[in-house]
Design an enzyme around this catalytic site. Sequence first.
Site, PDB file in Angstrom:
ATOM      1  CG  ASP A   1      -4.989   7.915   5.009  1.00 38.07           C
ATOM      2  OD1 ASP A   1      -5.577   8.715   4.259  1.00 38.07           O
ATOM      3  OD2 ASP A   1      -4.832   6.709   4.742  1.00 38.07           O
ATOM      4  CG  LEU A   2     -11.481   7.969   6.129  1.00 38.72           C
ATOM      5  CD1 LEU A   2     -11.957   7.888   7.575  1.00 38.72           C
ATOM      6  CD2 LEU A   2     -12.471   8.818   5.316  1.00 38.72           C
ATOM      7  CG  ASP A   3     -10.288   5.969   2.100  1.00 40.75           C
ATOM      8  OD1 ASP A   3     -11.370   5.595   2.570  1.00 40.75           O
ATOM      9  OD2 ASP A   3     -10.177   6.938   1.332  1.00 40.75           O
TER      10      ASP A   3
ATOM     11  CB  THR B   1     -12.954   2.782   2.031  1.00 42.73           C
ATOM     12  OG1 THR B   1     -11.721   3.410   2.334  1.00 42.73           O
ATOM     13  CG2 THR B   1     -14.015   3.226   3.007  1.00 42.73           C
TER      14      THR B   1
ATOM     15  CE  LYS C   1      -5.007  -1.048  -0.349  1.00 43.00           C
ATOM     16  NZ  LYS C   1      -4.563  -2.152   0.490  1.00 43.00           N
TER      17      LYS C   1
ATOM     18  CB  SER D   1      -8.857  11.808   4.096  1.00 41.62           C
ATOM     19  OG  SER D   1      -9.333  11.022   3.038  1.00 41.62           O
ATOM     20  CB  ALA D   2      -6.328  11.662  -0.880  1.00 38.61           C
TER      21      ALA D   2
ATOM     22  CE  LYS E   1      -2.957  11.995   2.509  1.00 40.96           C
ATOM     23  NZ  LYS E   1      -3.670  10.900   3.191  1.00 40.96           N
TER      24      LYS E   1
ATOM     25  CD  GLU F   1      -1.193   8.338   4.736  1.00 42.24           C
ATOM     26  OE1 GLU F   1      -1.312   7.198   4.265  1.00 42.24           O
ATOM     27  OE2 GLU F   1      -1.826   9.303   4.296  1.00 42.24           O
ATOM     28  CG  ASP F   2      -3.323   3.044   4.243  1.00 44.10           C
ATOM     29  OD1 ASP F   2      -3.478   4.280   4.160  1.00 44.10           O
ATOM     30  OD2 ASP F   2      -3.843   2.237   3.450  1.00 44.10           O
TER      31      ASP F   2
HETATM   32  C1  BG6 Z   1      -7.741   7.938  -0.676  1.00 45.29           C
HETATM   33  C2  BG6 Z   1      -7.793   6.480  -1.094  1.00 45.29           C
HETATM   34  O1  BG6 Z   1      -7.924   8.049   0.701  1.00 45.29           O
HETATM   35  O2  BG6 Z   1      -8.778   8.672  -1.336  1.00 45.29           O
HETATM   36  C3  BG6 Z   1      -7.694   6.378  -2.616  1.00 45.29           C
HETATM   37  O3  BG6 Z   1      -6.732   5.775  -0.489  1.00 45.29           O
HETATM   38  C4  BG6 Z   1      -8.786   7.215  -3.261  1.00 45.29           C
HETATM   39  O4  BG6 Z   1      -7.775   5.027  -2.996  1.00 45.29           O
HETATM   40  C5  BG6 Z   1      -8.697   8.661  -2.763  1.00 45.29           C
HETATM   41  O5  BG6 Z   1      -8.650   7.179  -4.677  1.00 45.29           O
HETATM   42  C6  BG6 Z   1      -9.781   9.556  -3.337  1.00 45.29           C
HETATM   43  O6  BG6 Z   1     -11.029   9.135  -2.868  1.00 45.29           O
HETATM   44  P1  BG6 Z   1     -12.418   9.724  -3.343  1.00 45.29           P
HETATM   45  O7  BG6 Z   1     -13.381   9.242  -2.297  1.00 45.29           O
HETATM   46  O8  BG6 Z   1     -12.299  11.227  -3.355  1.00 45.29           O
HETATM   47  O9  BG6 Z   1     -12.693   9.195  -4.706  1.00 45.29           O
HETATM   48 MG    MG Z   2      -4.916   5.457   3.158  1.00 49.89          MG
END
Ligand code: BG6
Ligand code: MG
Length: 218
Positions: free
Chosen positions: A10-12, A18, A46, A115-116, A146, A170-171
Amino acid sequence: MNAVKACIFDLDGVIVDTAKYHFIAWKQLADELGFSFTERHNELLKGVSRMRSLDILLEIGKIEKSEAEKQVLAAQKNERYVVFISRMTPDEILPGVRQFLEGLKEKGIKIVLGSASKNAPMILEQIALAPLFDAVVDGNQVTRAKPDPEVFLKGAEKVKANPSECIVFEDAMAGIEAAKAGGMRCVGIGDAEILGKADLVIPGFMDFTVEKLFAHFC
Ligand code: BG6
Ligand code: MG
């Protein structure tokens, strides 16, 4: 036990923090809509997709908006968020992450992003980690968020790994559930009390090595 062929990150909250930028951008929107949005509220967002995050925010403010209005609000929030991430540098990579990724590379293990976020490719470029990744799956490439395992299954497919050969990092609870639903093993990054469903929970990558990963999973 199965061999480890790929690690899916996962990224964030795993590679970079972020959440603080998401928080400022969402809070500004809430302020404009006339209600308070706290760091505790931000926890609920998150791992959640952008549109679902907006729905949660509007539920907190008890505000109803049409689909068209929601698209405008989400775009506004994203414009602000992008200003923050366009200023990110490699200094924002969380402690120990780069060393861990390099350790995986040395062992020939595939490195995948799951990542989402639709902004994931931009963040990877900003922090100069893109060259280390063998495959990237981000929010632009999936239709189901997810805890659906789609993002991780697509990542595994891109590097030709079976789910049982993958370990997800993953967090967020939704991400751990997604890994499990996809038949993958999972390392939680954060608090063991919250992420107890993961196979292993670590506070971060500081002092975590590929040898320690293998000792646990191989
Ligand atoms: C996830 C974050 O990685 O990405 C969420 O944990 C965030 O908080 C989601 O809403 C979507 O991100 P983005 O950059 O597409 O708005
Ligand atoms: Mg995350």
